[in-house]
Motif scaffolding. Structure first.
Motif, short mmCIF file in Angstrom:
data_model
loop_
_atom_site.label_atom_id
_atom_site.label_comp_id
_atom_site.label_asym_id
_atom_site.label_seq_id
_atom_site.Cartn_x
_atom_site.Cartn_y
_atom_site.Cartn_z
N PRO A 169 14.30 35.04 57.52
CA PRO A 169 15.63 35.68 57.44
C PRO A 169 16.78 34.68 57.34
CG PRO A 169 14.71 35.89 59.66
CD PRO A 169 13.61 35.39 58.78
N ASP A 170 16.62 33.49 57.93
CA ASP A 170 17.67 32.49 57.80
C ASP A 170 17.76 31.95 56.37
OD1 ASP A 170 18.80 32.54 60.34
OD2 ASP A 170 17.29 31.16 61.15
N SER A 171 16.64 31.91 55.66
CA SER A 171 16.68 31.52 54.25
C SER A 171 17.43 32.57 53.44
CB SER A 171 15.27 31.34 53.70
OG SER A 171 14.63 30.22 54.25
N VAL A 172 17.21 33.83 53.75
CA VAL A 172 17.93 34.90 53.06
C VAL A 172 19.43 34.76 53.32
CG1 VAL A 172 18.25 37.40 52.92
CG2 VAL A 172 15.95 36.44 53.13
N ARG A 173 19.79 34.42 54.56
CA ARG A 173 21.20 34.22 54.89
C ARG A 173 21.77 33.00 54.16
NH1 ARG A 173 19.81 36.89 59.84
NH2 ARG A 173 18.73 35.11 60.74
N ALA A 174 20.96 31.93 54.08
CA ALA A 174 21.42 30.72 53.39
C ALA A 174 21.68 31.01 51.92
CB ALA A 174 20.38 29.61 53.54
N ALA A 175 20.74 31.70 51.26
CA ALA A 175 20.92 32.04 49.86
C ALA A 175 22.10 32.98 49.66
CB ALA A 175 19.64 32.66 49.30
N GLY A 176 22.25 33.92 50.59
CA GLY A 176 23.38 34.83 50.51
C GLY A 176 24.72 34.11 50.59
N ARG A 177 24.78 33.10 51.43
CA ARG A 177 26.00 32.32 51.57
C ARG A 177 26.31 31.57 50.28
NH1 ARG A 177 26.22 28.53 56.72
NH2 ARG A 177 24.88 27.19 55.46
N VAL A 178 25.28 31.01 49.65
CA VAL A 178 25.46 30.31 48.38
C VAL A 178 25.93 31.28 47.30
CG1 VAL A 178 24.22 29.14 46.51
CG2 VAL A 178 23.86 28.43 48.88
N ARG A 179 25.35 32.47 47.28
CA ARG A 179 25.78 33.48 46.30
C ARG A 179 27.25 33.85 46.50
NH1 ARG A 179 22.75 39.11 46.54
NH2 ARG A 179 23.78 39.04 48.58
N ARG A 180 27.64 34.06 47.76
CA ARG A 180 29.03 34.42 48.03
C ARG A 180 30.00 33.33 47.60
NH1 ARG A 180 26.69 36.21 52.76
NH2 ARG A 180 27.41 34.39 53.93
N GLU A 181 29.61 32.07 47.80
CA GLU A 181 30.51 30.96 47.48
C GLU A 181 30.57 30.64 46.00
OE1 GLU A 181 31.38 26.29 48.75
OE2 GLU A 181 29.84 27.45 49.81
N PHE A 182 29.41 30.68 45.32
CA PHE A 182 29.36 30.19 43.95
C PHE A 182 29.15 31.27 42.89
CE2 PHE A 182 28.12 26.53 46.57
CZ PHE A 182 28.98 25.56 46.07
N ALA A 183 28.71 32.47 43.29
CA ALA A 183 28.43 33.51 42.28
C ALA A 183 28.64 34.90 42.89
CB ALA A 183 27.00 33.36 41.76
N PRO A 184 29.84 35.20 43.36
CA PRO A 184 30.06 36.42 44.12
C PRO A 184 29.89 37.71 43.31
CG PRO A 184 32.14 35.32 43.64
CD PRO A 184 31.06 34.37 43.26
N ASP A 185 30.09 37.69 42.02
CA ASP A 185 30.02 38.90 41.21
C ASP A 185 28.86 38.84 40.21
OD1 ASP A 185 32.40 39.99 42.39
OD2 ASP A 185 33.55 38.58 41.17
N SER A 186 27.78 38.21 40.60
CA SER A 186 26.70 37.93 39.67
C SER A 186 25.57 38.97 39.76
CB SER A 186 26.11 36.55 39.97
OG SER A 186 25.61 36.52 41.29
N ASP A 187 24.71 38.94 38.76
CA ASP A 187 23.50 39.77 38.74
C ASP A 187 22.38 39.00 39.44
OD1 ASP A 187 21.53 41.58 38.24
OD2 ASP A 187 21.45 41.27 36.08
N TRP A 188 22.49 38.95 40.76
CA TRP A 188 21.54 38.18 41.58
C TRP A 188 21.29 38.95 42.88
CZ3 TRP A 188 23.08 32.77 44.01
CH2 TRP A 188 22.03 32.32 44.81
N SER A 189 20.08 39.43 43.05
CA SER A 189 19.72 40.15 44.27
C SER A 189 18.86 39.25 45.16
CB SER A 189 18.98 41.44 43.96
OG SER A 189 17.67 41.17 43.50
N ILE A 190 19.02 39.40 46.46
CA ILE A 190 18.27 38.60 47.43
C ILE A 190 17.68 39.54 48.47
CG2 ILE A 190 18.37 36.68 49.06
CD1 ILE A 190 21.03 35.84 47.66
N GLN A 191 16.39 39.42 48.72
CA GLN A 191 15.71 40.27 49.69
C GLN A 191 14.92 39.44 50.68
OE1 GLN A 191 13.85 42.72 46.31
NE2 GLN A 191 13.98 44.22 47.97
N ARG A 192 14.64 40.05 51.83
CA ARG A 192 13.73 39.44 52.79
C ARG A 192 12.36 40.08 52.62
NH1 ARG A 192 13.30 39.97 59.37
NH2 ARG A 192 11.59 38.45 59.57
N ALA A 193 11.37 39.26 52.28
CA ALA A 193 10.02 39.77 52.06
C ALA A 193 9.05 38.60 51.96
CB ALA A 193 9.95 40.60 50.79
N SER A 194 7.77 38.91 52.04
CA SER A 194 6.71 37.91 51.96
C SER A 194 5.89 38.12 50.70
CB SER A 194 5.79 38.00 53.18
OG SER A 194 4.63 37.23 53.00
N ILE A 195 5.50 37.04 50.05
CA ILE A 195 4.62 37.12 48.89
C ILE A 195 3.24 37.65 49.29
CG2 ILE A 195 3.82 34.73 49.10
CD1 ILE A 195 4.44 36.71 45.82
#
Length: 276
Positions: free
Chosen positions: A81-107
Motif C-alpha cells: 500500500p505504501d508503493s501505491v501511495r508513492a506512485a499516487g504522489r508522483v501522479r499528483r505532482e507530475f501528471a495530475p490529469d493523466s490517463d493513469w490508474s493505480i491500484q493495490r493488488a498482487s500479481i
C-alpha cells in the motif's frame, strides 16, 4: 486482499513501499528523463502513443510516469500500500490529469489478474522475484501480454552460493531491529564496495593523464542509497539464471528481443520479449 502489513510486521517481507516513499521525494525532471531514456533503449522506441502499458509492481511510479510521457495509456498496481501511495504522489505532482490508474493488488491474486485487460506492453522491473513465488508470478505476467505485445521484465541473477548468502542476509535484516539493520547495511556496503578502491584509483590515474571520461549517469534515474536498502532488505528473494527465464518464456510463445545481463554479478538481468 492479502495482508502485506502483517507480513512486514512479522519480518516475512521487506517494507518496499516505505523505501519507495522516501525515494519519491527525490524524483525530478532529470530522473524522469533518465528513466524514460532507459525505457526507450530497451523497447527500441520513443513513442508509445495509443498503446497500453501495464506496470506490474509499480513501486515509486517513476517508470509508469516515463511510459505516460512516451504517450502510453498507463495502468499500474502494487502489492504494498505504501508503493501505491508513492506512485499516487508522483501522479499528483507530475501528471495530475493523466490517463493513469493505480491500484493495490498482487500479481499472485488470480481473481484480480483474470479481470485485467491484456496490455500492449507489460512491464515488471525487479518485482516478480519478491513475490514469494517467482515462476507463478512470471506465468501470470506473461498471460497479461496482448497478442503481438511486449513483455519487459527483470529478474535477479542466480549466483549460486552467493545468492543463498544474500537470502540469509535479507531474512535476518527483516527479523532485526533498527540497530541490527544498520549493521547489516554497513557490512553489506563494505562487502559490495570491496573492489571500489581499485576502480577509484583507476579513475584518478585517468584524470591525472587527462583521459578520464565523463561521469556515469545515474542508472535508470534511480538512487544508489535507496537501491542499497532495497537490495539488503529485499525479501522474499528468489533468483533465476538467464537461460531459465528465456526457456520459460519461449515455451509460452515469446521471442527474445532484448537482453541485458549483470555479467554474472549481483543484480538483475533484464529481458524484452515479443509475444507471437
Amino acid at each position: 486482499m492479502i495482508d502485506c502489513e502483517t507480513e512486514i510486521s512479522q519480518g516475512r517481507r521487506f517494507a518496499f513501499g516505505r523505501n519507495w516513499l522516501r525515494f519519491g521525494t527525490l524524483i525530478d525532471e532529470e530522473r524522469i528523463a533518465d528513466a524514460r531514456t532507459s525505457l526507450e533503449a530497451a523497447l527500441g522506441t520513443s513513442d508509445l502513443t495509443g498503446r497500453s502499458f501495464l506496470d506490474v509492481g509499480c513501486g515509486s511510479g517513476l517508470f509508469s510516469l516515463a511510459a505516460l510521457r512516451m504517450g502510453a495509456r498507463v495502468r499500474s498496481f502494487d502489492y504494498d500500500p505504501d508503493s501505491v501511495r508513492a506512485a499516487g504522489r508522483v501522479r499528483r505532482e507530475f501528471a495530475p490529469d493523466s490517463d493513469w490508474s493505480i491500484q493495490r493488488a498482487s500479481i499472485l491474486d488470480a481473481a484480480f489478474v483474470a479481470r485485467l485487460e491484456r496490455a500492449d506492453i507489460v512491464y515488471s522491473w525487479g518485482v516478480l522475484h519478491h513475490t514469494g513465488d517467482l515462476w507463478a508470478a512470471v506465468e501470470a505476467t506473461c498471460g497479461l501480454v496482448a497478442p503481438g505485445g511486449t513483455l519487459y521484465v527483470s529478474i535477479y541473477n542466480d549466483q549460486g552460493l552467493e545468492s543463498r548468502m544474500w537470502t540469509a542476509v535479507k531474512r535476518r535484516y527483516n527479523m532485526s531491529g533498527s540497530l541490527g539493520r544498520q549493521l547489516l547495511l554497513a557490512g553489506s556496503m563494505l562487502y559490495l564496495g570491496r573492489h571500489y578502491p581499485l576502480k577509484a584509483a583507476h579513475q584518478f590515474v585517468g584524470r591525472v593523464q587527462g583521459s578520464a571520461g565523463r561521469p556515469v549517469p545515474r542508472p535508470r534515474g534511480m538512487s544508489r542509497k535507496h537501491d542499497l536498502v532495497d537490495w539488503v532488505g529485499g525479501y522474499p528473494f528468489q533468483v533465476a539464471a538467464p537461460e531459465e527465464v528465456f526457456t520459460f518464456c519461449r515455451e509460452r510463445d515469446f521471442a527474445l528481443r532484448h537482453l541485458k545481463t549483470c555479467k554474472g554479478g549481483i543484480g538483475c538481468n533484464e529481458f524484452v520479449f515479443a509475444r507471437g
